[in-house]
Enzyme design. Structure first.
Site, PDB file in Angstrom:
ATOM      1  N   HIS A  43       0.534  -2.319  -8.137  1.00 18.28           N
ATOM      2  CA  HIS A  43       0.349  -1.667  -6.841  1.00 18.28           C
ATOM      3  C   HIS A  43      -0.458  -2.601  -5.945  1.00 18.28           C
ATOM      4  O   HIS A  43      -1.685  -2.483  -5.843  1.00 18.28           O
ATOM      5  CB  HIS A  43      -0.374  -0.329  -7.020  1.00 18.28           C
ATOM      6  CG  HIS A  43      -0.445   0.509  -5.779  1.00 18.28           C
ATOM      7  ND1 HIS A  43      -0.361   1.888  -5.817  1.00 18.28           N
ATOM      8  CD2 HIS A  43      -0.585   0.185  -4.482  1.00 18.28           C
ATOM      9  CE1 HIS A  43      -0.475   2.363  -4.576  1.00 18.28           C
ATOM     10  NE2 HIS A  43      -0.609   1.332  -3.750  1.00 18.28           N
ATOM     11  N   GLU A  70       4.753  -0.468  -6.699  1.00 20.57           N
ATOM     12  CA  GLU A  70       4.432   0.691  -5.894  1.00 20.57           C
ATOM     13  C   GLU A  70       3.473   0.296  -4.779  1.00 20.57           C
ATOM     14  O   GLU A  70       2.717  -0.661  -4.903  1.00 20.57           O
ATOM     15  CB  GLU A  70       3.853   1.823  -6.742  1.00 20.57           C
ATOM     16  CG  GLU A  70       2.547   1.503  -7.430  1.00 20.57           C
ATOM     17  CD  GLU A  70       2.042   2.657  -8.274  1.00 20.57           C
ATOM     18  OE1 GLU A  70       2.864   3.428  -8.800  1.00 20.57           O
ATOM     19  OE2 GLU A  70       0.810   2.793  -8.406  1.00 20.57           O
ATOM     20  N   HIS A 191      -1.010   9.397 -12.481  1.00 26.42           N
ATOM     21  CA  HIS A 191      -2.359   9.511 -11.925  1.00 26.42           C
ATOM     22  C   HIS A 191      -3.214  10.404 -12.816  1.00 26.42           C
ATOM     23  O   HIS A 191      -2.991  11.602 -12.926  1.00 26.42           O
ATOM     24  CB  HIS A 191      -2.379  10.056 -10.490  1.00 26.42           C
ATOM     25  CG  HIS A 191      -3.624   9.631  -9.746  1.00 26.42           C
ATOM     26  ND1 HIS A 191      -3.675   8.496  -8.982  1.00 26.42           N
ATOM     27  CD2 HIS A 191      -4.865  10.158  -9.700  1.00 26.42           C
ATOM     28  CE1 HIS A 191      -4.879   8.349  -8.467  1.00 26.42           C
ATOM     29  NE2 HIS A 191      -5.629   9.342  -8.893  1.00 26.42           N
TER      30      HIS A 191
END
Length: 238
Positions: A43, A70, A191
């Site tokens: 990310h 991401e 998450h």
């Protein structure tokens, strides 16, 4: 069995804290795959506080499992980075500049036209698209009309409430996943999933394709070792 994609951002954070190339991000990615991970997630953020843009190019050369990039697609540099590297999957996250970590999903109703447009950019390049969403049925329904291939359920609320009432914690995610499955969407999640709450989540979410786990997995590896930790997470998904 849902696939495990290891987010290696925290490895990059450790490396950046001292400069140089220790730990070596490419070697860690290779080791994660060798130890059983079925994907590698990164990310990158504009400040490059963990994953650097150069890292993405380096990883693209060596990752042999699924490569998932991401990030915030409202940053043109991110869009260009993804198109230049052609990962198997891009996950679109509605981050804002300076955000410590992702903390909400897309409003797929208010951003419907934007999402349709940006998703088509990646799909025209042959890249599978997943969008980060909260477990809200209306948001899932609207996601289904954006052209996305998958959703990624934002699981912080589940993780937060798991220890007090796991049945209540999982309920909105089950409903969201059922809606997504009926609408033909693939289902990812991530998450705050960890060794305590992952198994229950995977057992109760229908048609779960993939989980992306970074912070908890890398933290556990400090105690258990990376190879053992990846195997422990894979067992939670079995």
């Amino acid at each position: 069995m849902a696939r495990l994609s290891v987010n290696i951002n925290k490895i990059a954070t450790l490396r950046n804290s001292r400069g140089g190339d220790n730990p070596n991000l490419v070697q860690v990615a290779n080791d994660c795959e060798r130890f059983g991970a079925q994907g590698i997630t990164v990310h990158p953020r504009p400040d490059e506080r963990h994953i650097r843009y150069r890292d993405v190019f380096d990883l693209k050369k060596v990752v042999t499992t699924e490569f998932n990039i991401e990030g915030n697609c409202q940053e043109q540099k991110f869009v260009d980075l993804v198109l230049a590297n052609q990962p198997e999957q891009v996950t679109l996250v509605p981050d804002v500049l300076g955000q410590i970590t992702s903390n909400h999903g897309w409003d797929t109703i208010a951003n419907q036209q934007y999402l349709r447009d940006i998703i088509s950019v990646f799909k025209d390049a042959g890249i599978r698209v997943s969008i980060f969403v909260d477990p809200v049925v209306d948001m899932i329904e609207a996601a289904a009309t954006t052209g996305t291939d998958r959703i990624e359920l934002y699981t912080e609320a589940y993780a937060h409430n798991y220890l007090t009432n796991k049945d209540e914690a999982i309920a909105p995610y089950v409903q969201a996943a059922e809606t997504a499955h009926k609408r033909g969407l693939g289902i990812n999640a991530g998450h705050d999933l960890d060794l305590h709450n992952l198994k229950y989540f995977a057992q109760n979410i229908p048609a779960l394709d993939e989980v992306s786990i970074g912070h908890a997995l890398i933290s556990d590896a400090l105690y258990y070792g990376l190879e053992n930790t990846i195997q422990m997470y894979l067992r939670q998904l079995a």
